[in-house]
Write a protein that holds these residues in place. Structure first.
Motif, PDB file in Angstrom:
ATOM      1  N   ALA A   1     -39.167  27.649  -4.765  1.00 51.68           N
ATOM      2  CA  ALA A   1     -39.132  27.474  -3.309  1.00 51.68           C
ATOM      3  C   ALA A   1     -38.322  28.588  -2.654  1.00 51.68           C
ATOM      4  N   LEU A   2     -37.230  28.974  -3.290  1.00 54.45           N
ATOM      5  CA  LEU A   2     -36.429  30.087  -2.779  1.00 54.45           C
ATOM      6  C   LEU A   2     -37.210  31.398  -2.864  1.00 54.45           C
ATOM      7  N   ALA A   3     -37.887  31.604  -3.998  1.00 52.05           N
ATOM      8  CA  ALA A   3     -38.668  32.830  -4.169  1.00 52.05           C
ATOM      9  C   ALA A   3     -39.746  32.937  -3.096  1.00 52.05           C
ATOM     10  N   ARG A   4     -40.417  31.828  -2.826  1.00 55.04           N
ATOM     11  CA  ARG A   4     -41.470  31.847  -1.799  1.00 55.04           C
ATOM     12  C   ARG A   4     -40.888  32.156  -0.423  1.00 55.04           C
ATOM     13  N   ALA A   5     -39.720  31.570  -0.128  1.00 50.64           N
ATOM     14  CA  ALA A   5     -39.097  31.795   1.173  1.00 50.64           C
ATOM     15  C   ALA A   5     -38.598  33.228   1.329  1.00 50.64           C
ATOM     16  N   LEU A   6     -38.138  33.824   0.222  1.00 55.01           N
ATOM     17  CA  LEU A   6     -37.601  35.182   0.285  1.00 55.01           C
ATOM     18  C   LEU A   6     -38.693  36.252   0.237  1.00 55.01           C
ATOM     19  N   ALA A   7     -39.889  35.885  -0.230  1.00 53.42           N
ATOM     20  CA  ALA A   7     -40.962  36.872  -0.417  1.00 53.42           C
ATOM     21  C   ALA A   7     -41.336  37.568   0.887  1.00 53.42           C
ATOM     22  N   ASN A   8     -41.248  36.847   2.009  1.00 57.76           N
ATOM     23  CA  ASN A   8     -41.611  37.420   3.302  1.00 57.76           C
ATOM     24  C   ASN A   8     -40.494  38.241   3.924  1.00 57.76           C
ATOM     25  N   GLN A   9     -39.387  38.392   3.193  1.00 64.77           N
ATOM     26  CA  GLN A   9     -38.245  39.176   3.655  1.00 64.77           C
ATOM     27  C   GLN A   9     -37.742  38.730   5.041  1.00 64.77           C
ATOM     28  N   PRO A  10     -37.395  37.463   5.172  1.00 67.18           N
ATOM     29  CA  PRO A  10     -36.861  37.009   6.453  1.00 67.18           C
ATOM     30  C   PRO A  10     -35.481  37.607   6.708  1.00 67.18           C
ATOM     31  N   LYS A  11     -35.114  37.699   7.966  1.00 64.79           N
ATOM     32  CA  LYS A  11     -33.754  38.140   8.294  1.00 64.79           C
ATOM     33  C   LYS A  11     -32.752  37.004   8.111  1.00 64.79           C
ATOM     34  N   VAL A  12     -33.247  35.761   8.234  1.00 64.97           N
ATOM     35  CA  VAL A  12     -32.392  34.584   8.107  1.00 64.97           C
ATOM     36  C   VAL A  12     -33.110  33.554   7.242  1.00 64.97           C
ATOM     37  N   LEU A  13     -32.390  32.983   6.280  1.00 60.98           N
ATOM     38  CA  LEU A  13     -32.934  31.909   5.456  1.00 60.98           C
ATOM     39  C   LEU A  13     -32.178  30.631   5.767  1.00 60.98           C
ATOM     40  N   LEU A  14     -32.923  29.587   6.117  1.00 63.83           N
ATOM     41  CA  LEU A  14     -32.348  28.283   6.445  1.00 63.83           C
ATOM     42  C   LEU A  14     -32.559  27.339   5.271  1.00 63.83           C
ATOM     43  N   LEU A  15     -31.498  26.643   4.862  1.00 61.11           N
ATOM     44  CA  LEU A  15     -31.571  25.735   3.715  1.00 61.11           C
ATOM     45  C   LEU A  15     -31.063  24.362   4.144  1.00 61.11           C
ATOM     46  N   ASP A  16     -31.970  23.398   4.175  1.00 66.11           N
ATOM     47  CA  ASP A  16     -31.650  22.061   4.681  1.00 66.11           C
ATOM     48  C   ASP A  16     -31.425  21.094   3.523  1.00 66.11           C
ATOM     49  N   GLU A  17     -30.155  20.853   3.165  1.00 64.26           N
ATOM     50  CA  GLU A  17     -29.802  19.929   2.078  1.00 64.26           C
ATOM     51  C   GLU A  17     -30.637  20.240   0.829  1.00 64.26           C
ATOM     52  N   SER A  18     -30.825  21.520   0.551  1.00 65.60           N
ATOM     53  CA  SER A  18     -31.820  21.912  -0.444  1.00 65.60           C
ATOM     54  C   SER A  18     -31.386  21.688  -1.884  1.00 65.60           C
ATOM     55  N   LEU A  19     -30.140  21.288  -2.127  1.00 65.71           N
ATOM     56  CA  LEU A  19     -29.699  21.003  -3.487  1.00 65.71           C
ATOM     57  C   LEU A  19     -29.487  19.513  -3.747  1.00 65.71           C
ATOM     58  N   SER A  20     -29.695  18.692  -2.753  1.00 68.49           N
ATOM     59  CA  SER A  20     -29.293  17.286  -2.858  1.00 68.49           C
ATOM     60  C   SER A  20     -30.144  16.483  -3.844  1.00 68.49           C
ATOM     61  N   ALA A  21     -31.344  16.975  -4.179  1.00 69.41           N
ATOM     62  CA  ALA A  21     -32.199  16.223  -5.104  1.00 69.41           C
ATOM     63  C   ALA A  21     -31.878  16.517  -6.571  1.00 69.41           C
ATOM     64  N   LEU A  22     -30.981  17.451  -6.828  1.00 69.10           N
ATOM     65  CA  LEU A  22     -30.673  17.867  -8.195  1.00 69.10           C
ATOM     66  C   LEU A  22     -29.524  17.040  -8.771  1.00 69.10           C
ATOM     67  N   ASP A  23     -29.494  16.929 -10.106  1.00 71.21           N
ATOM     68  CA  ASP A  23     -28.362  16.244 -10.723  1.00 71.21           C
ATOM     69  C   ASP A  23     -27.123  17.142 -10.617  1.00 71.21           C
ATOM     70  N   GLN A  24     -25.960  16.564 -10.907  1.00 75.30           N
ATOM     71  CA  GLN A  24     -24.706  17.232 -10.594  1.00 75.30           C
ATOM     72  C   GLN A  24     -24.540  18.578 -11.308  1.00 75.30           C
ATOM     73  N   LYS A  25     -24.859  18.618 -12.606  1.00 75.11           N
ATOM     74  CA  LYS A  25     -24.667  19.867 -13.344  1.00 75.11           C
ATOM     75  C   LYS A  25     -25.604  20.950 -12.830  1.00 75.11           C
ATOM     76  N   LEU A  26     -26.881  20.587 -12.652  1.00 76.24           N
ATOM     77  CA  LEU A  26     -27.851  21.558 -12.153  1.00 76.24           C
ATOM     78  C   LEU A  26     -27.495  21.996 -10.734  1.00 76.24           C
ATOM     79  N   ARG A  27     -26.975  21.051  -9.963  1.00 77.56           N
ATOM     80  CA  ARG A  27     -26.586  21.373  -8.594  1.00 77.56           C
ATOM     81  C   ARG A  27     -25.481  22.433  -8.578  1.00 77.56           C
ATOM     82  N   LYS A  28     -24.505  22.287  -9.460  1.00 79.41           N
ATOM     83  CA  LYS A  28     -23.420  23.271  -9.528  1.00 79.41           C
ATOM     84  C   LYS A  28     -23.947  24.631  -9.989  1.00 79.41           C
ATOM     85  N   ASP A  29     -24.872  24.619 -10.946  1.00 87.07           N
ATOM     86  CA  ASP A  29     -25.475  25.875 -11.389  1.00 87.07           C
ATOM     87  C   ASP A  29     -26.212  26.560 -10.238  1.00 87.07           C
ATOM     88  N   MET A  30     -26.955  25.761  -9.459  1.00 88.19           N
ATOM     89  CA  MET A  30     -27.733  26.329  -8.363  1.00 88.19           C
ATOM     90  C   MET A  30     -26.845  26.811  -7.215  1.00 88.19           C
TER      91      MET A  30
END
Length: 349
Positions: A148-177
Motif C-alpha cells: 500500500a505504501l509502494a502504491r502510494a509512493l509510486a506517483n511521487q506525491p509531495k505529501v503522503l497522508l497515513l490514517d491510522e495505517s498501522l493499527s491493524a498490525l500486531d504489536q511486534k509487526l507494528r513496531k517494525d513498521m
C-alpha cells in the motif's frame, strides 16, 4: 525550512450551520517540507477529519488549506499532489502486487517501460523485490501495508497522508513498521502526515507532533518538547504516564494537602497542579515525600509501585528491573520518595 502545508483557521461543522457538530474549531498549523508530522489525539478529536480535508475528500466550513503555497479549496482529490494510505490498505485483491502498484501510473497514461521500472523501484524501496507476481490477498498484513505504501509512493506525491495505517498490525509487526515508515520518509524526502491515537507510536516516529482534543490543537512540538513540557493537564495526561498532585504554591514551596512540601521549580503563588512522570521519582529513605504502597505491578522491564501520597491514591513510581524482578516492597508499606525539582511540571489552575 519551507512550508509544505499551511492550515489557516480551519473550521469543520457537520449538520446545519450553528446547530451541527463542530469537528474542527479554528485550527491553524504549519507543516514543514520533508518532515514526519503526526496528528495525535483520542478518538473523535478531529485528526482524521483534518486529514480528509487535506486530501480533498471533504471541504472545510471555513478557513484555508495551502499545499506549497497553492490554495486547495477548488481542487478535487485527484488534482492535489497528495496520496493517502488508509487503515484498510484498500488493495485490489484480484490483482497482482505489481498491478496494484502500477494502477495509478496506468491511469496517468505513462509509457509501459516507465511503469515497469517504477514498480520495480517501489518494490525494492519497501524491501519486497520478489513478490510482484503474487496476488495482494496472498500477502501477510505487514506485506500488504508495504505494498500500500509502494502504491502510494509510486506517483511521487509531495505529501503522503497515513490514517491510522498501522493499527491493524500486531504489536511486534507494528513496531517494525514504525521504523520502516521512518526509513521510507527519510529516503524519499516526502512530507508524511500521520494520524494516530497511540502516543508511543507518535513519540517514536515523529519530527513534530500536534496534540489535538475536541477539535482544537492544544500543542505542537517535537516529541521531547511535548513529553517534557506539556502546556496543560490534558496534554500531560495523554502523553505518557503522569502523576498529578494538587498543591498550594507559596514562598515555602509547594505545599500538599497533608502539609508535605516540595521545592518549586519556579516562583508561583496559589492553587496549582503538579505533573510528575513516574520514572522521575526515586525510592529513597531520605526523600521529601512519604506515601503508602497500594499495589505493586510487574511489567517486565519495570516494576510499578502504586502509592497513596498526601491522600491522593494512584501515585505511580516506575523502577527498572536492573537486578531481577523481585519487588523490594509490598502493599501497606510506607515509603519515602525523592522528587527532583527538575522533574516537577507546574500547571496553573
Amino acid at each position: 525550512m519551507s512550508s509544505a502545508i499551511g492550515i489557516e483557521r480551519i473550521c469543520m461543522e457537520f449538520g446545519e450551520p450553528g446547530q451541527g457538530v463542530r469537528a474542527l474549531d479554528d485550527v491553524s498549523l504549519d507543516i514543514r517540507a520533508n518532515e514526519f508530522f503526526t496528528l495525535l489525539g483520542p478518538s473523535g478529536c478531529g485528526k482524521t477529519t483534518l486529514l480528509r480535508l487535506i486530501a480533498g475528500f471533504e471541504q472545510p466550513s471555513a478557513g484555508t488549506i495551502r499545499l506549497y503555497g497553492e490554495a486547495m479549496q477548488d481542487l478535487p482529490p485527484f488534482r492535489r499532489p497528495v496520496n493517502t494510505v488508509f487503515q484498510s490498505y484498500a488493495l485490489f485483491p484480484h490483482m497482482s502486487v505489481a498491478q496494484n502498484i502500477a494502477f495509478g501510473l496506468e491511469m496517468r497514461g505513462l509509457p509501459r517501460a516507465e511503469i515497469d521500472a517504477t514498480v520495480q523501484r517501489m518494490l525494492a524501496l519497501v524491501k519486497l523485490p520478489d513478490v510482484g507476481r503474487r496476488r495482494a490477498d496472498q500477502l501477510s498484513g505487514g506485506q500488504q501495508q508495504r505494498i500500500a505504501l509502494a502504491r502510494a509512493l509510486a506517483n511521487q506525491p509531495k505529501v503522503l497522508l497515513l490514517d491510522e495505517s498501522l493499527s491493524a498490525l500486531d504489536q511486534k509487526l507494528r513496531k517494525d513498521m514504525q521504523m520502516e515508515l521512518k526509513r521510507l520518509q527519510h529516503e524519499t524526502g516526502i512530507t508524511f502526515i500521520f494520524v494516530t491515537h497511540d502516543q508511543e507510536e507518535a513519540l517514536t516516529m515523529s519530527d513534530r507532533i500536534a496534540v489535538m482534543d475536541k477539535g482544537r490543537v492544544l500543542q505542537v512540538g517535537t516529541p521531547s518538547e511535548i513529553y517534557e513540557s506539556p502546556v496543560n493537564r490534558t496534554v500531560a495526561a495523554f502523553i505518557g504516564e503522569t502523576n498529578f498532585l494538587a498543591a498550594d504554591a507559596a514562598d515555602a514551596g509547594l505545599r500538599l494537602g497533608d502539609g508535605q512540601v516540595l521545592q518549586a521549580p519556579t516562583p508561583l503563588r496559589g492553587a496549582v497542579t503538579l505533573a510528575i512522570r513516574p520514572e522521575r521519582v526515586h525510592l529513597d529513605p531520605a526523600g521529601e515525600l512519604e506515601g503508602v504502597v497500594e499495589d505493586v505491578v510487574y511489567v517486565g522491564t519495570d516494576t510499578v509501585y502504586h502509592l497513596n501520597v498526601a491522600g491522593q491514591g494512584g501515585f505511580r513510581v516506575r523502577r527498572q528491573n536492573h537486578d531481577g524482578a523481585v519487588a523490594a516492597h509490598a502493599p501497606g508499606e510506607r515509603l519515602r520518595l525523592r522528587v527532583p525539582t527538575a522533574a516537577i511540571r507546574v500547571l496553573a489552575e
